[in-house]
Enzyme design. Structure first.
Site, mmCIF file in Angstrom:
data_model
loop_
_atom_site.group_PDB
_atom_site.id
_atom_site.type_symbol
_atom_site.label_atom_id
_atom_site.label_comp_id
_atom_site.label_asym_id
_atom_site.label_seq_id
_atom_site.Cartn_x
_atom_site.Cartn_y
_atom_site.Cartn_z
ATOM 1 N N ASP A 207 74.275 -5.959 36.346
ATOM 2 C CA ASP A 207 74.814 -4.937 35.445
ATOM 3 C C ASP A 207 75.111 -5.580 34.095
ATOM 4 O O ASP A 207 74.969 -6.784 33.919
ATOM 5 C CB ASP A 207 76.101 -4.339 36.034
ATOM 6 C CG ASP A 207 77.145 -5.415 36.297
ATOM 7 O OD1 ASP A 207 77.860 -5.767 35.341
ATOM 8 O OD2 ASP A 207 77.239 -5.924 37.441
ATOM 9 N N ASP A 209 78.172 -5.549 32.687
ATOM 10 C CA ASP A 209 79.619 -5.532 32.602
ATOM 11 C C ASP A 209 80.014 -4.198 31.973
ATOM 12 O O ASP A 209 79.430 -3.174 32.331
ATOM 13 C CB ASP A 209 80.140 -6.740 31.811
ATOM 14 C CG ASP A 209 81.579 -7.096 32.178
ATOM 15 O OD1 ASP A 209 81.846 -7.258 33.381
ATOM 16 O OD2 ASP A 209 82.413 -7.214 31.279
#
Length: 287
Positions: A207, A209
């Site tokens: 991802d 973040d």
């Protein structure tokens, strides 16, 4: 050469090992995360440890890091490849990419970070916390596996288990210059150095973040979806390691296997016997 693999979420075993067997290992630091799967892959001795236990039962702060490293050392492991999920602070380090980490910033605070202490004090160098020789082999295996891989990166180790606040994410990305963020490589890398084990870290991006405006906050469902693809890519990476690592272990060109040569500062007559007993595997070479 005996290669230890520490597996992350979604990677709970290794397929294709010959003479595969799960082994329970006792250590002075308690039980490791799980039994350890040993066997050979294309002639290379290997030992695989699921960091969070099979089924992901251990939170990052609860992983018995000292027991894990001690157990691998007791089994004769000489080199460790750490596979871990992470968030990215860089647009070009996209979900599904791998990053060969070469630096850390440790922001953990609730974990025992050393085998040494009162009764036997030691200070190892951590200027270069990963082994360049081993990392180069991992990089080659990742490229051969068709993974988009980035050579070098700074890993921010956070305590967790919560993900970052937006303010923290921006701080780590914009002011500290970090590249990825995770919860498990510290104190793992520090302990590997104290145990004189070569250590390479593969951060598997799941991802962005929460700094990325187009992607929003991190959620477990998104992470898990990416983890499944990353796990298969990690298996392909591991399959490519035997041809890049010599079965006959020679001295590490980076000096990882001699990290304790000048590290122990406590005078021999002041060393506590009960502390030395706990260090039999980790520091037996110098003690």
């Amino acid at each position: 050469m005996k290669l230890g693999i520490i597996g992350e979420s979604g990677l709970y075993d290794l397929e294709g090992l010959e003479n595969a067997a799960w082994q329970e290992v006792d250590t002075p630091w308690g039980a490791p995360s799980d039994a350890i799967l040993t066997g050979t892959l294309d002639g290379l001795d290997m030992a695989f440890l699921p960091r969070h236990r099979r089924g992901h039962a251990l939170a990052p702060s609860d992983v018995p890091y000292r027991a894990n490293i001690d157990a691998l050392k007791r089994l004769g492991v000489t080199d460790i490849v750490s596979l871990s999920a992470c968030g990215s602070f860089r647009e070009e380090m996209a979900p599904g990419d791998f990053v060969i980490v070469d630096q850390f910033i440790d922001r953990t605070f609730a974990r025992a970070k050393s085998f040494f202490g009162t009764g036997c004090v030691a200070h190892v160098s951590l200027a270069d916390p990963t082994c360049r020789r081993l990392s180069n082999a991992v990089l080659g295996a990742a490229e051969a596996a068709g993974v988009t891989v980035h050579e070098g990166g700074t890993y921010l180790a956070m305590e967790g288990p919560q993900f970052s606040t937006l303010a923290e994410s921006r701080l780590y990305r914009e002011q500290w210059g970090c590249d990825v963020i995770g919860m498990t490589n510290m104190p793992e890398a520090k302990l590997a150095r104290e145990a004189e084990l070569c250590y390479a870290s593969v951060a598997m991006v799941t991802d962005y973040d929460c700094w990325h405006e187009d992607h929003g906050a991190v959620d477990v469902a998104t992470v898990v979806r990416t983890l499944q693809g990353n796990a298969e890519a990690a298996r392909n990476l591991v399959r490519g390691l035997p041809e890049r690592l010599p079965p006959a272990r020679t001295a590490c060109s980076e000096g990882c296997d001699r990290a304790l040569d000048h590290a122990i500062i406590t005078a021999p007559e002041a060393r506590a016997p009960e502390v030395l007993a706990r260090l039999d595997a980790v520091a037996g070479r110098v003690l």
